[in-house]
Write a protein that holds these residues in place. Structure first.
Motif, PDB file in Angstrom:
ATOM      1  N   LEU A 167      15.414 -42.817 -44.606  1.00 14.76           N
ATOM      2  CA  LEU A 167      16.164 -43.620 -45.627  1.00 14.76           C
ATOM      3  C   LEU A 167      15.494 -44.164 -46.806  1.00 14.76           C
ATOM      4  O   LEU A 167      16.468 -44.615 -47.037  1.00 14.76           O
ATOM      5  CB  LEU A 167      16.311 -44.634 -44.215  1.00 14.76           C
ATOM      6  N   ILE A 168      14.647 -43.677 -46.734  1.00 14.85           N
ATOM      7  CA  ILE A 168      14.050 -43.486 -48.121  1.00 14.85           C
ATOM      8  C   ILE A 168      14.774 -42.833 -49.147  1.00 14.85           C
ATOM      9  O   ILE A 168      14.898 -43.011 -50.241  1.00 14.85           O
ATOM     10  CB  ILE A 168      12.487 -42.964 -47.875  1.00 14.85           C
ATOM     11  N   SER A 169      15.315 -41.733 -48.607  1.00 13.24           N
ATOM     12  CA  SER A 169      16.087 -40.717 -49.112  1.00 13.24           C
ATOM     13  C   SER A 169      16.980 -41.736 -50.609  1.00 13.24           C
ATOM     14  O   SER A 169      17.302 -41.504 -51.902  1.00 13.24           O
ATOM     15  CB  SER A 169      17.204 -39.897 -48.902  1.00 13.24           C
ATOM     16  N   ILE A 170      17.746 -42.894 -49.932  1.00  9.84           N
ATOM     17  CA  ILE A 170      18.862 -43.471 -51.039  1.00  9.84           C
ATOM     18  C   ILE A 170      18.183 -43.481 -51.912  1.00  9.84           C
ATOM     19  O   ILE A 170      18.625 -44.288 -53.213  1.00  9.84           O
ATOM     20  CB  ILE A 170      18.836 -44.484 -49.930  1.00  9.84           C
ATOM     21  N   ILE A 171      16.415 -44.264 -52.307  1.00  9.00           N
ATOM     22  CA  ILE A 171      15.532 -44.649 -53.000  1.00  9.00           C
ATOM     23  C   ILE A 171      15.621 -43.362 -53.933  1.00  9.00           C
ATOM     24  O   ILE A 171      16.001 -43.504 -55.477  1.00  9.00           O
ATOM     25  CB  ILE A 171      14.314 -45.323 -52.549  1.00  9.00           C
ATOM     26  N   LEU A 172      15.249 -42.420 -53.530  1.00 10.31           N
ATOM     27  CA  LEU A 172      15.048 -41.772 -54.523  1.00 10.31           C
ATOM     28  C   LEU A 172      16.224 -40.834 -54.936  1.00 10.31           C
ATOM     29  O   LEU A 172      16.690 -40.514 -56.349  1.00 10.31           O
ATOM     30  CB  LEU A 172      14.737 -40.487 -53.413  1.00 10.31           C
ATOM     31  N   VAL A 173      17.254 -40.802 -54.894  1.00 16.35           N
ATOM     32  CA  VAL A 173      18.490 -40.255 -55.594  1.00 16.35           C
ATOM     33  C   VAL A 173      18.978 -41.427 -56.049  1.00 16.35           C
ATOM     34  O   VAL A 173      19.644 -41.602 -57.375  1.00 16.35           O
ATOM     35  CB  VAL A 173      20.157 -40.598 -53.855  1.00 16.35           C
ATOM     36  N   ILE A 174      18.564 -42.370 -56.488  1.00 22.37           N
ATOM     37  CA  ILE A 174      19.059 -43.666 -57.299  1.00 22.37           C
ATOM     38  C   ILE A 174      18.402 -43.435 -58.363  1.00 22.37           C
ATOM     39  O   ILE A 174      18.756 -43.355 -60.002  1.00 22.37           O
ATOM     40  CB  ILE A 174      18.917 -44.986 -56.944  1.00 22.37           C
ATOM     41  N   ILE A 175      17.050 -42.856 -58.148  1.00 23.37           N
ATOM     42  CA  ILE A 175      16.233 -42.976 -59.319  1.00 23.37           C
ATOM     43  C   ILE A 175      16.831 -41.690 -59.906  1.00 23.37           C
ATOM     44  O   ILE A 175      16.851 -41.068 -61.334  1.00 23.37           O
ATOM     45  CB  ILE A 175      14.919 -42.598 -58.537  1.00 23.37           C
ATOM     46  N   GLY A 176      17.025 -40.374 -59.394  1.00 26.67           N
ATOM     47  CA  GLY A 176      17.529 -39.144 -59.640  1.00 26.67           C
ATOM     48  C   GLY A 176      19.188 -39.296 -60.277  1.00 26.67           C
ATOM     49  O   GLY A 176      19.468 -38.805 -61.373  1.00 26.67           O
ATOM     50  N   PHE A 177      20.075 -39.548 -59.982  1.00 24.13           N
ATOM     51  CA  PHE A 177      20.708 -40.257 -60.311  1.00 24.13           C
ATOM     52  C   PHE A 177      20.746 -41.129 -61.824  1.00 24.13           C
ATOM     53  O   PHE A 177      21.261 -40.671 -62.814  1.00 24.13           O
ATOM     54  CB  PHE A 177      21.477 -41.583 -59.604  1.00 24.13           C
ATOM     55  N   ILE A 178      19.824 -41.793 -62.179  1.00 23.48           N
ATOM     56  CA  ILE A 178      19.408 -42.581 -63.445  1.00 23.48           C
ATOM     57  C   ILE A 178      19.015 -41.751 -63.967  1.00 23.48           C
ATOM     58  O   ILE A 178      19.285 -41.317 -65.073  1.00 23.48           O
ATOM     59  CB  ILE A 178      18.321 -43.673 -63.721  1.00 23.48           C
ATOM     60  N   ILE A 179      17.700 -40.660 -63.966  1.00 21.16           N
ATOM     61  CA  ILE A 179      17.505 -39.542 -64.795  1.00 21.16           C
ATOM     62  C   ILE A 179      18.616 -38.605 -65.450  1.00 21.16           C
ATOM     63  O   ILE A 179      18.526 -37.826 -66.704  1.00 21.16           O
ATOM     64  CB  ILE A 179      16.334 -38.595 -64.094  1.00 21.16           C
ATOM     65  N   ARG A 180      19.280 -38.181 -64.285  1.00 23.28           N
ATOM     66  CA  ARG A 180      20.318 -37.098 -64.606  1.00 23.28           C
ATOM     67  C   ARG A 180      21.555 -37.230 -65.268  1.00 23.28           C
ATOM     68  O   ARG A 180      22.307 -36.684 -66.203  1.00 23.28           O
ATOM     69  CB  ARG A 180      21.171 -36.538 -63.589  1.00 23.28           C
ATOM     70  N   ARG A 181      21.932 -39.292 -65.030  1.00 27.36           N
ATOM     71  CA  ARG A 181      23.027 -39.392 -66.535  1.00 27.36           C
ATOM     72  C   ARG A 181      22.229 -39.394 -67.528  1.00 27.36           C
ATOM     73  O   ARG A 181      22.751 -39.386 -68.739  1.00 27.36           O
ATOM     74  CB  ARG A 181      23.316 -40.887 -66.325  1.00 27.36           C
ATOM     75  N   GLY A 182      21.023 -39.176 -68.249  1.00 26.80           N
ATOM     76  CA  GLY A 182      21.088 -39.239 -69.252  1.00 26.80           C
ATOM     77  C   GLY A 182      20.542 -37.701 -69.890  1.00 26.80           C
ATOM     78  O   GLY A 182      20.367 -37.943 -71.515  1.00 26.80           O
ATOM     79  N   VAL A 183      20.840 -36.716 -69.393  1.00 24.62           N
ATOM     80  CA  VAL A 183      20.771 -35.106 -69.921  1.00 24.62           C
ATOM     81  C   VAL A 183      22.279 -34.783 -70.437  1.00 24.62           C
ATOM     82  O   VAL A 183      23.498 -35.280 -69.537  1.00 24.62           O
ATOM     83  CB  VAL A 183      20.385 -34.596 -68.460  1.00 24.62           C
ATOM     84  N   GLU A 184      22.523 -34.153 -71.724  1.00 27.17           N
ATOM     85  CA  GLU A 184      23.940 -32.855 -72.373  1.00 27.17           C
ATOM     86  C   GLU A 184      23.783 -32.039 -72.117  1.00 27.17           C
ATOM     87  O   GLU A 184      22.959 -31.228 -71.058  1.00 27.17           O
ATOM     88  CB  GLU A 184      23.695 -33.454 -73.450  1.00 27.17           C
ATOM     89  N   ASP A 185      25.025 -32.238 -72.047  1.00 28.37           N
ATOM     90  CA  ASP A 185      25.494 -30.152 -71.559  1.00 28.37           C
ATOM     91  C   ASP A 185      25.047 -29.315 -72.169  1.00 28.37           C
ATOM     92  O   ASP A 185      24.682 -30.288 -73.147  1.00 28.37           O
ATOM     93  CB  ASP A 185      26.497 -29.516 -71.597  1.00 28.37           C
ATOM     94  N   SER A 186      23.993 -28.178 -71.955  1.00 30.30           N
ATOM     95  CA  SER A 186      24.016 -27.159 -72.696  1.00 30.30           C
ATOM     96  C   SER A 186      24.835 -26.727 -73.931  1.00 30.30           C
ATOM     97  O   SER A 186      26.096 -26.603 -73.944  1.00 30.30           O
ATOM     98  CB  SER A 186      23.176 -26.087 -71.760  1.00 30.30           C
ATOM     99  N   PRO A 187      23.820 -26.152 -74.814  1.00 26.28           N
ATOM    100  CA  PRO A 187      24.801 -26.171 -75.986  1.00 26.28           C
ATOM    101  C   PRO A 187      25.789 -25.054 -75.942  1.00 26.28           C
ATOM    102  O   PRO A 187      26.532 -24.531 -76.385  1.00 26.28           O
ATOM    103  CB  PRO A 187      23.742 -25.645 -77.215  1.00 26.28           C
ATOM    104  N   SER A 188      24.928 -23.656 -75.197  1.00 27.54           N
ATOM    105  CA  SER A 188      25.711 -22.909 -75.271  1.00 27.54           C
ATOM    106  C   SER A 188      27.542 -23.171 -74.258  1.00 27.54           C
ATOM    107  O   SER A 188      28.661 -22.429 -74.545  1.00 27.54           O
ATOM    108  CB  SER A 188      25.309 -21.529 -73.994  1.00 27.54           C
ATOM    109  N   PHE A 189      27.358 -23.710 -73.252  1.00 26.61           N
ATOM    110  CA  PHE A 189      28.152 -24.563 -72.308  1.00 26.61           C
ATOM    111  C   PHE A 189      29.536 -25.670 -73.562  1.00 26.61           C
ATOM    112  O   PHE A 189      30.118 -25.368 -73.155  1.00 26.61           O
ATOM    113  CB  PHE A 189      27.810 -25.642 -71.763  1.00 26.61           C
ATOM    114  N   LYS A 190      28.877 -25.529 -74.903  1.00 28.78           N
ATOM    115  CA  LYS A 190      29.575 -27.053 -74.837  1.00 28.78           C
ATOM    116  C   LYS A 190      30.406 -25.950 -76.411  1.00 28.78           C
ATOM    117  O   LYS A 190      31.051 -26.086 -77.016  1.00 28.78           O
ATOM    118  CB  LYS A 190      29.160 -28.124 -75.820  1.00 28.78           C
ATOM    119  N   LYS A 191      29.856 -25.593 -76.697  1.00 28.35           N
ATOM    120  CA  LYS A 191      30.250 -23.620 -77.687  1.00 28.35           C
ATOM    121  C   LYS A 191      31.574 -23.205 -76.658  1.00 28.35           C
ATOM    122  O   LYS A 191      32.397 -22.924 -77.470  1.00 28.35           O
ATOM    123  CB  LYS A 191      29.321 -22.710 -77.977  1.00 28.35           C
ATOM    124  N   MET A 192      30.760 -23.124 -75.455  1.00 28.88           N
ATOM    125  CA  MET A 192      32.349 -22.215 -74.996  1.00 28.88           C
ATOM    126  C   MET A 192      33.859 -22.946 -74.807  1.00 28.88           C
ATOM    127  O   MET A 192      34.847 -22.539 -75.016  1.00 28.88           O
ATOM    128  CB  MET A 192      31.698 -21.640 -73.809  1.00 28.88           C
TER     129      MET A 192
END
Length: 438
Positions: free
Chosen positions: A201-226
């Motif tokens: 049950l603790i995992s739901i709290i951890l997932v919320i934290i991870g979701f917030i952090i991952r939302r702040g990352v951009e796709d890599s330059p090599s993917f954007k270039k392709m």
């Protein structure tokens, strides 16, 4: 929510900042996913045989519990193919957010699941289904996390950046072991009744934290270039099998040097110690925390050495350490002396950690950018499906031969096969020129 950025106009400082953010997102997100994945393994050894597979003798119940554990491994290649397609088509970031949510929801539902006594066989079926969902999500997680961090890094830092995903594994093992150990201490005899649910049950709290952090990352330059140049593969999974079958096969075999010893020295060791040797469950989970700390240090150092010297050489050293520890591990473990048990597990994990440090960059460098998510995910997760039989196979070998020697031989053979595979692995053409973050 992040805003779209122009990768062509990024300053060196901004690139390094995005690389650090990608590394953090890989570390935190993958830690959360592996927390859920490893938690199931610990519970499969400690409580699931009694709660969801009652009526069988102890060996049969443990085998059934480990069979449910294996379902997660079997699902990982399917998740790799599914999420690999979208990771190479629509982007690494969106796919990784989805895998995180899938894993978290499945784990939370396991924590809410009634036992066999309440729901009968339906409870067992749902447990296996949620484990499948865990494996499906994990199948797309590792490759995407590795690719995102490696593609944001410069050539001389790929090993270290790739290890951000790798080190998440022992951190997750440390976290899950600590939570289970604390829960056992706080709930006492109630752990096998309802206390085991708390870590899930603790995992739901951890997932919320991870979701917030991952939302702040951009796709890599090599993917954007392709994407900008319209060079994305229309069928990345098919193209991996068509263009890189040998590489894929070798990557599958290479992974055995990490996964087989890891699951023997952790998941099986827990069940062997508590069932055969009658060691206390809390002592074993506490020992897993020590093992995790050792592996974290080893992974980082091995990854650093792989950037400084040669990834393959570091890999060989790790595999050979496992060969040397295959028999002494059980000799020390069987003494049932607390200090020697801790020493056995701590020394044994050094081999797997040394292999795991450079493994992420080693695999990612074998595939071109347009197929990297799919190729990396498929290779690693198909290997994981093979590795996943380890706990079941160890229980079978021990019960059949009444000796741990066949298990030690299994470790040696898996490590030697992996060494031969890595000798024949080749870096993808133009990989060295694709130094997008420098």
């Amino acid at each position: 929510m992040s805003t779209e950025i122009n990768h062509d106009n990024l300053t060196e400082k901004e690139r390094k900042s995005m690389a650090r953010r990608a590394g953090l997102a890989s570390l935190v997100g993958t830690t959360i996913e592996w927390y859920d994945f490893f938690l199931f393994g610990t519970m499969a050894a400690l409580v699931f045989p009694q709660l969801f597979f009652p009526g069988a003798d102890p060996v049969a119940g443990l085998l059934q519990s480990f069979a449910a554990l294996f379902v997660g491994f079997a699902a990982r290649p399917l998740g790799a193919a599914f999420f690999g397609y979208f990771g190479d088509r629509i982007g690494r970031k969106a796919t990784l957010v989805t895998t995180l949510l899938l894993m978290g929801i499945a784990s939370t539902l396991i924590g809410l699941l009634p036992s066999y006594e309440t729901w009968g066989v339906a409870a067992t079926i749902l447990l296996v289904f949620f484990r499948f969902c865990q494996g499906f999500g994990a199948g797309g997680e590792w490759g995407g996390s590795v690719v995102l961090s490696v593609e944001w890094s410069s050539k001389g830092k790929r090993g270290l950046m790739g290890s951000m995903t790798q080190v998440a594994s022992p951190i997750a093992l440390l976290l899950s072991s600590a939570v289970v150990s604390a829960t056992i201490f706080l709930t006492g005899d109630n752990f096998h009744v309802w206390g085991w649910r708390i870590p899930f049950l603790i995992s739901i709290i951890l997932v919320i934290i991870g979701f917030i952090i991952r939302r702040g990352v951009e796709d890599s330059p090599s993917f954007k270039k392709m994407q900008k140049e319209d060079r994305l593969s229309k069928q990345p999974v098919r193209d991996v099998f068509r263009r890189y079958p040998k590489t894929l096969f070798l990557v599958i075999l290479a992974g055995l040097a990490q996964g087989v010893p890891f699951y023997v020295f952790t998941t099986f060791a827990i069940s062997y110690g508590s069932g055969q040797l009658q060691l206390e469950s809390q002592f074993l989970t506490n020992t897993l925390m020590v093992v995790s700390i050792v592996e974290i240090a080893v992974i980082f150092y091995a990854a650093h050495l792989s950037d400084k010297y040669n990834r393959k050489s570091i890999f060989y050293v790790g595999a050979l350490i496992t060969v040397l520890m295959a028999f002494p591990f059980f000799w020390l473990f069987d003494t049932k002396v607390a200090g020697l048990v801790v020493l056995a597990m701590s020394l044994a994990i050094i081999g797997a950690g040394t292999v795991y440090g450079p493994l992420a960059a080693l695999i990612a460098e074998c595939f071109p950018a347009e197929l990297r998510y799919s190729g990396t995910s498929l290779g690693y997760q198909l290997s994981a499906a093979i590795q996943g039989i380890s706990p079941m196979l160890c229980v079978y070998l021990l019960d059949t031969f009444n000796s741990t020697a066949p298990i030690s031989i299994y470790l040696v053979v898996a490590s030697l096969i992996a060494i031969v595979a890595v000798v024949n692995l080749k870096k993808a053409k133009y990989m060295d020129a694709e130094d997008v973050a420098s």
